[in-house]
Design an enzyme around this catalytic site. Structure first.
Site, mmCIF file in Angstrom:
data_model
loop_
_atom_site.group_PDB
_atom_site.id
_atom_site.type_symbol
_atom_site.label_atom_id
_atom_site.label_comp_id
_atom_site.label_asym_id
_atom_site.label_seq_id
_atom_site.Cartn_x
_atom_site.Cartn_y
_atom_site.Cartn_z
ATOM 1 N N ALA A 234 0.827 -1.208 0.000
ATOM 2 C CA ALA A 234 0.000 0.000 0.000
ATOM 3 C C ALA A 234 0.864 1.263 0.000
ATOM 4 C CB ALA A 234 -0.941 -0.013 1.196
ATOM 5 N N HIS A 235 0.183 2.409 -0.016
ATOM 6 C CA HIS A 235 0.846 3.697 -0.163
ATOM 7 C C HIS A 235 1.737 4.027 1.035
ATOM 8 C CE1 HIS A 235 -2.206 5.918 2.428
ATOM 9 N NE2 HIS A 235 -2.724 4.711 2.275
ATOM 10 N N ASN A 236 2.861 4.666 0.733
ATOM 11 C CA ASN A 236 3.814 5.177 1.731
ATOM 12 C C ASN A 236 4.520 4.087 2.529
ATOM 13 O OD1 ASN A 236 1.645 7.615 1.537
ATOM 14 N ND2 ASN A 236 3.706 8.391 1.940
#
Length: 316
Positions: A234-236
């Site tokens: 997922a993001h980051n």
């Protein structure tokens, strides 16, 4: 190739017939006359002696009539010899006329751009890289040298790929991170994802895996990471050097994995979790807490593996 040359190739020494010709590299169950195999466990010695295999990689001399190549890591020697006998091949360099090339695109030497591949404006493709049919490179992407993108890989805008990276068919890098906030009416208002994905050198990502771009900043996959098929990052997130993530595992947003972390199949890591170096999560484990370095966990929620094994035995 004769056994002596094989030993020189892998840094081993020969006990037996160094002049024997080897025609193929095989696993012990399939090996026959003229083949070389490897064993790491003593329990396979009987199987080795019953087989017709001609030579074997071992880490120390064993009791057998087979010719031996003694090397520190037999499995690694086996893998290197497989690569020598069966080198990966790719299409001849060139840009297929059916490819779509945007404006201000830089393409290095000996690059393959296959039919129906598409490269967006301002992107850079390094020397000796290969884009198979149906690959889509978004705007302002950068791909390093000697990287391979198999059919239907998609890189969204601003994605950075290092050298010697392999992305298997259907990989999607840089799609929006999954971020929403309820509005006054209870509807899901999308949080604009303005970041990117950076994948460092010598990373391999399996088919149909997805790595989302950061809301801000970068989702980072560090050097030497190996990701199996059907994995979601997922993001980051940050995935530390030389980590391994096995099929159907998922890592939620803003989590950080240290160096040499191993996530077994179907492992789940909750958001904002930090796993230290050398952490191992057994298959189907799940964690929503940080785990310190050098820990092995199992179960969901995860606990130290020795305790989880006791629970698994006692609960039924």
């Amino acid at each position: 190739m004769i056994v002596q040359k094989i030993a020189e190739l892998v840094g081993g020494k020969v006990k037996g017939n160094g002049g024997m010709e080897i025609s193929a590299v095989r696993g012990i169950e399939d090996a026959g006359e003229g083949h070389i195999t490897f064993i790491e466990k003593k329990k396979l010695l009987d199987l080795l002696n019953r087989s017709k295999v001609s030579a074997v990689f071992v880490d120390k001399e064993i009791e057998t009539a087979k010719t031996q190549v003694i090397v520190a890591n037999p499995k690694l020697a086996f893998a290197r010899l497989v690569a020598h006998f069966h080198p990966e091949t790719h299409p001849k360099p060139g840009i297929d006329p059916r490819a779509a090339i945007g404006e201000n695109v830089s393409i290095g030497k000996d690059v393959v751009v296959s039919a129906f591949a598409s490269i967006g404006d301002g992107s850079i493709i390094g020397n000796n890289s290969v884009l198979y049919p149906g690959v889509r490179i978004g705007e302002r992407c950068r791909i390093g040298h000697n990287s391979v993108l198999y059919p239907n890989v998609v890189l969204y805008r601003n994605t950075v790929i290092g050298d010697h990276v392999i992305l298997h068919a259907g990989v999607v890098v840089g799609a929006d991170g999954f971020g929403y906030v309820p509005d006054e009416m209870g509807r899901h208002f999308k949080i604009h994802q303005t970041g990117r994905v950076v994948i460092e050198d010598h990373v391999e990502i399996g088919a149909n895996s997805c790595i989302d771009r950061a809301a801000m900043g970068a989702t980072l996959v560090k050097e030497g990471v190996k990701i199996d098929n059907l994995v979601q990052i997922a993001h980051n997130c940050t995935i530390g050097e030389h980590s391994i993530i096995v099929a159907q595992a998922g890592v939620a947003g803003s989590s950080t994995l240290g160096k040499r972390v191993i996530l077994g199949g179907q492992v789940g890591v909750s958001d904002h979790v930090t796993l230290g170096d050398n952490v191992i999560l057994a298959a189907q484990a799940g964690t929503f807490r940080d785990i310190e370095s050098n820990q092995i966990h199992g179960g969901s929620p995860s606990i130290p593996l020795t305790n989880w094994k006791k629970y698994a035995a006692l609960l039924p």
